[in-house]
Design a protein around this motif. Structure first.
Motif, short mmCIF file in Angstrom:
data_model
loop_
_atom_site.label_atom_id
_atom_site.label_comp_id
_atom_site.label_asym_id
_atom_site.label_seq_id
_atom_site.Cartn_x
_atom_site.Cartn_y
_atom_site.Cartn_z
N PHE A 1 40.52 50.38 29.92
CA PHE A 1 39.51 51.40 29.64
C PHE A 1 39.86 52.72 30.31
O PHE A 1 40.47 52.75 31.38
N GLN B 1 37.84 54.58 31.73
CA GLN B 1 37.18 54.64 33.04
C GLN B 1 37.30 53.32 33.80
O GLN B 1 36.42 52.95 34.57
N ASN C 1 36.47 50.50 34.31
CA ASN C 1 35.45 49.46 34.14
C ASN C 1 35.78 48.16 34.84
O ASN C 1 35.72 47.08 34.25
N ILE D 1 34.86 45.45 38.01
CA ILE D 1 33.61 45.04 38.66
C ILE D 1 33.70 45.47 40.13
O ILE D 1 34.53 44.96 40.88
N PRO D 2 32.87 46.44 40.52
CA PRO D 2 33.07 47.13 41.81
C PRO D 2 32.93 46.25 43.05
O PRO D 2 33.57 46.54 44.05
N ASN D 3 32.13 45.18 42.97
CA ASN D 3 31.96 44.39 44.19
C ASN D 3 32.91 43.20 44.27
O ASN D 3 32.80 42.38 45.16
N LEU D 4 33.83 43.14 43.32
CA LEU D 4 34.84 42.07 43.39
C LEU D 4 36.16 42.66 43.87
O LEU D 4 36.40 43.86 43.75
N ASP E 1 40.22 39.18 42.14
CA ASP E 1 39.11 38.57 41.40
C ASP E 1 38.91 39.25 40.05
O ASP E 1 38.61 38.59 39.05
N LEU F 1 39.22 37.36 36.30
CA LEU F 1 38.04 37.18 35.43
C LEU F 1 38.36 36.76 33.99
O LEU F 1 37.82 35.75 33.52
N ARG G 1 44.56 43.55 34.67
CA ARG G 1 43.52 42.72 34.06
C ARG G 1 43.74 42.61 32.55
O ARG G 1 43.53 41.53 31.97
N MET H 1 37.11 32.59 42.26
CA MET H 1 35.81 33.17 41.89
C MET H 1 35.23 32.40 40.72
O MET H 1 35.71 32.45 39.61
N ARG I 1 25.91 48.17 32.04
CA ARG I 1 27.29 48.54 31.77
C ARG I 1 28.25 47.44 32.22
O ARG I 1 29.21 47.10 31.53
N VAL J 1 31.04 45.26 30.30
CA VAL J 1 32.43 45.03 30.71
C VAL J 1 32.79 43.56 30.56
O VAL J 1 33.82 43.20 29.98
N ILE K 1 35.67 42.01 28.05
CA ILE K 1 36.87 41.24 28.39
C ILE K 1 36.70 39.77 28.02
O ILE K 1 37.47 38.92 28.47
#
Ligand SMILES: Nc1ncnc2c1ncn2[C@@H]1O[C@H](COP(=O)(O)OP(=O)(O)OP(=O)(O)O)[C@@H](O)[C@H]1O
Ligand SMILES: [Mg+2]
Lengths: 234, 485
Positions: A89, A91, A93, A95-98, A102, A106, A155, B1, B340, B344, B348
């Motif tokens: 992407f 931006q 995209n 996952i900010p807290n992973l 991780d 995903l 990713r 995870m 959002r 995401v 994916i």
């Protein structure tokens, strides 16, 4: 392998109708590395989202290996995104807290790959995109923009997709790192027969692709690629 | 995870908010658990009371209800009539006596206060019971209970009253049962043998015997006649153990009322027949002659407990519903906030069920934290909540002293054998002591089973609360990733 037929996407903003993708048709063979260039707001991201089944076209169809996306139910589209597509992407995209690892793991988790295998592959991919090993376990929101961009690329490669859709994958990278990413993408198309479509403002990148398209007010045209002599002999 | 690890991580993403949510949830869950504990404790007590009442009906002389006296006494013929009613398996007559300690009575008569406070010198409107003197000293001091009850009774207590103990109940019984029809638990010695013949043997409550240093074979006097302790019994309550049982004819002779019964304890053959037998007894004996009551007026106590049970059940459901609602609202908020990010995950290739499961698990993490804190709150609060509920309720019951509602509760609790003939004046320590004893014996202990059931229902409600927001995630399209935050 990917066949785009009379693709149209319109948006209604207020009383105006805009057509960022207006009757776009083209074909890409398996293993092709292609680029799309065009001004900001010309519809590049919109087109990519239609190819990646993130969005549904107003009309027209995308046929992948003979299967039309328009005819696929939602569950199949999810599977298509998971197995066949690697999306980078604009931006990121993530996952900010992973952590970086991780995030890369995903898509593999959704594909049902065992934990040990996905951890190993995620680490390999992060090495390939040249992310410092000591940053692999770091949370995304503590990485720089360029580092995040490389995690996003890793990713997208996770499930070995047949088609990579990358929206400005080198936009936040220095020249050297950018060149490395370009090399990584071209080796994937060359050695793994991966079809790659990149949106880019980067002339160097655009000139290293097999084909180049220009999007102007929703209309797609193909341009000749001026390959540098050095690269052509490679 | 894994999905679970991600859910746990997400639950702690905003620690301040998580703490706030957990605190609010804990209050709701704690309240729910405390109410459940109270409800279970009361339900257990109600069941116990019902079981103790069982199949016993009590017949008192008409108008004698509430110790207001009046009416014709019951007779042996009526006992025979009652015994002939279908489904009646046994009829036991009783005659009650009130025993006063001889020396105390003398001292009180001398001080002149004896007739003053209505405490226990024959109730207002009550048929003055022949008060017999005894060598026994009661095992219960009049103390605060006596004083309090005089006040409640509406008469002015004298501040200069000498210390004194309560009277002892002596009951003549026609079989080896207590005044609720339960078989006496003889802890030492033997029964009285033939309960239909006069004898000089008596059964003493354990505490009464202890107070008077009497054992099996010891003797004591009632109106200067000597009685021998044949056995000791344990009625299970302090008041119940401050009693003497003699045979029915003995009591009738002592009372000077041969052939008269203060009450009859009628045992019905099965629980299902109790209601119909009650009606049949009323018809056979005539409602103008006899009052037939079920469970010795336990109804009042039971309805009081019943309302506590209902209140606590409603409060449990309401608190549980609140917990569910809190979870629902929080999860809806989280889903909106992470729109959002959900896009995401879909972009994916995450299946809808994985995302939904992730949110349900996150809700369960919050519920688990809330339950842990809530269970701690409940274990501290439930005893207090239960007793608060009960004392509020019993106060409202006993505060209505119109013809013996309070007293009726008393009878329920400690010695329903006090028949209507006014043997016991209303406002006696017994009624209130008994009611308090009955109600405070509802001990709300947070048993692990009840807490587990409560937490189980919290999780059930949490799943329901999280399901709606989890299903909302299915409607979010992957294209959300391209939209701005
Ligand atoms: N959901 C939407 N609703 C309305 N208009 C939209 C929507 N999404 C995109 N557009 C509009 O469509 C046009 C194309 O947007 P798009 O993001 O495809 O441009 P782009 O070529 O990727 O630009 P850039 O190079 O700046 O990323 C823009 O004018 C944009 O405002
Ligand atoms: Mg764009």
């Amino acid at each position: 392998m990917i066949e785009v037929k009379n693709l149209v996407r319109t948006f209604n903003s207020g009383d105006r109708t805009i057509k960022p993708v207006n009757d776009v048709s083209f074909e890409l063979g398996q293993g092709t590395l292609a680029s799309i260039v065009g001004k900001s707001g010309s519809g590049k991201s919109t087109l990519l989202s239609l190819l990646g089944a993130l969005d549904k076209p107003t009309s027209g169809d995308v046929v992948v290996n003979g299967v039309s996306l328009a005819s696929m139910p939602d569950a199949k589209l999810t599977e298509y995104r998971r197995r066949d597509i690697g999306f980078v992407f604009q931006q990121f995209n993530l996952i900010p807290n992973l952590s970086a690892v991780d995030n890369v793991m995903l898509p593999m988790e959704f594909a049902g790959i065992r934990k040990a295998a996905r951890l190993q592959r995620a680490k390999e991919l992060l090495v390939q995109v040249q992310l410092d090993p000591d940053k692999h376990a770091r949370r995304i929101n503590r990485l720089s923009g360029g580092e995040q961009q490389r995690v996003a690329i890793a990713r997208a490669l996770a499930n070995e997709p047949k088609l990579i859709l990358a929206d400005e994958p080198t936009g936040n990278l220095d020249e050297q790192t950018g060149d490395h990413i370009i090399e990584l993408l071209s080796s994937l198309s060359r050695d793994h027969n991966t079809t790659i479509l990149v949106v880019t403002h980067d002339r160097a990148l655009a000139n290293k692709t097999d084909r180049r398209f220009r999007l102007q007010q929703g209309n797609l045209t193909e341009e000749p690629v001026h390959r540098p002599v050095v690269s052509a002999s490679a | 995870m894994s999905v679970l690890a991600r859910s746990v991580g997400n639950a702690f993403r905003n620690k301040v908010r998580t703490a706030a949510v957990v605190a609010v949830l804990a209050v709701a869950i704690g309240l729910a658990l405390a109410m459940l504990v109270a409800n279970q404790a009361v339900a257990a007590k109600v069941q116990e009371l019902n079981a103790s009442v069982g199949t016993v009906l009590t017949v008192n002389p008409a108008g004698g209800q509430g110790f207001e006296g009046g009416g014709e006494p019951l007779t042996a013929e009526q006992a025979a009539t009652a015994a002939a009613v279908p489904n009646v398996s046994a009829v036991v007559g009783t005659q009650s006596l009130r025993l006063r300690n001889a020396s105390e009575a003398a001292a009180q008569a001398a001080s002149g206060t004896g007739a003053g406070p209505g405490g226990w010198q024959g109730g207002p409107g009550g048929q003055a019971a022949a008060s017999l003197t005894t060598s026994l000293t009661a095992a219960i001091d009049a103390g605060t209970l006596g004083g309090r009850n005089q006040a409640v009774n509406g008469t002015t207590g004298t501040a200069t009253q000498p210390d004194r103990s309560l009277p002892v109940t002596a009951t003549g019984i026609g079989a080896e049962v207590d005044t609720t029809g339960k078989v006496l638990t003889i802890t030492d010695g033997t029964g009285l043998g033939d309960y239909t013949a006069e004898s000089s043997s008596a059964l003493l409550g354990t505490t009464l015997a202890e107070k008077n240093s009497l054992t099996v074979g010891s003797t004591f006097t009632i109106t200067d006649q000597t009685y021998t302790v044949a056995g000791l019994f344990d009625a299970g309550t302090t008041f119940g153990n401050n009693a003497v049982y003699v045979t029915l004819p003995t009591a009738q002779t002592l009372a000077g009322l041969p052939g008269e019964l203060a009450s009859m304890i009628v045992t019905v053959d099965s629980l299902e027949n109790v209601a119909s037998t009650k009606t049949a007894l009323e018809t056979a004996l005539g409602t103008d002659k006899a009052d037939v009551t079920q469970g010795q007026n336990l109804e009042t106590a039971l309805s009081s407990l019943g309302s506590v049970k209902n209140i606590s059940l409603i409060a449990f459901i309401a608190a549980l519903g609140t917990a569910g609602l809190i979870i629902l609202l929080i999860m809806v908020m989280l889903v909106r906030e992470r729109r959002r990010e959900i896009g995401v995950l879909k972009a994916i290739g995450a299946p809808n069920r994985t995302i939904g499961l992730q949110f349900v698990l996150e809700a369960l993490v919050l519920a688990a934290l809330g339950s842990a804190v809530g269970a701690a709150i409940a274990s501290f609060a439930s005893g207090g909540i239960a007793s608060a509920l009960i004392s509020t309720n019993s106060t409202s019951t006993t505060a209505a002293p119109t013809t013996g509602r309070g007293a009726a509760m008393a009878g329920a609790a400690w010695g329903p054998g006090l028949p209507g003939g006014g043997t016991f004046p209303r406002g006696e320590a017994g009624p209130f002591g008994g009611a308090a004893q009955l109600l405070t014996s509802v001990t709300a202990s947070a048993s692990p089973g009840v807490i587990a059931a409560g937490i189980g229902s919290v999780f059930g409600v949490a799943i329901i609360g999280a399901l709606v927001p989890a299903l909302l995630t299915a409607r979010i399209r992957p294209i959300e990733v391209l939209r701005g935050e």
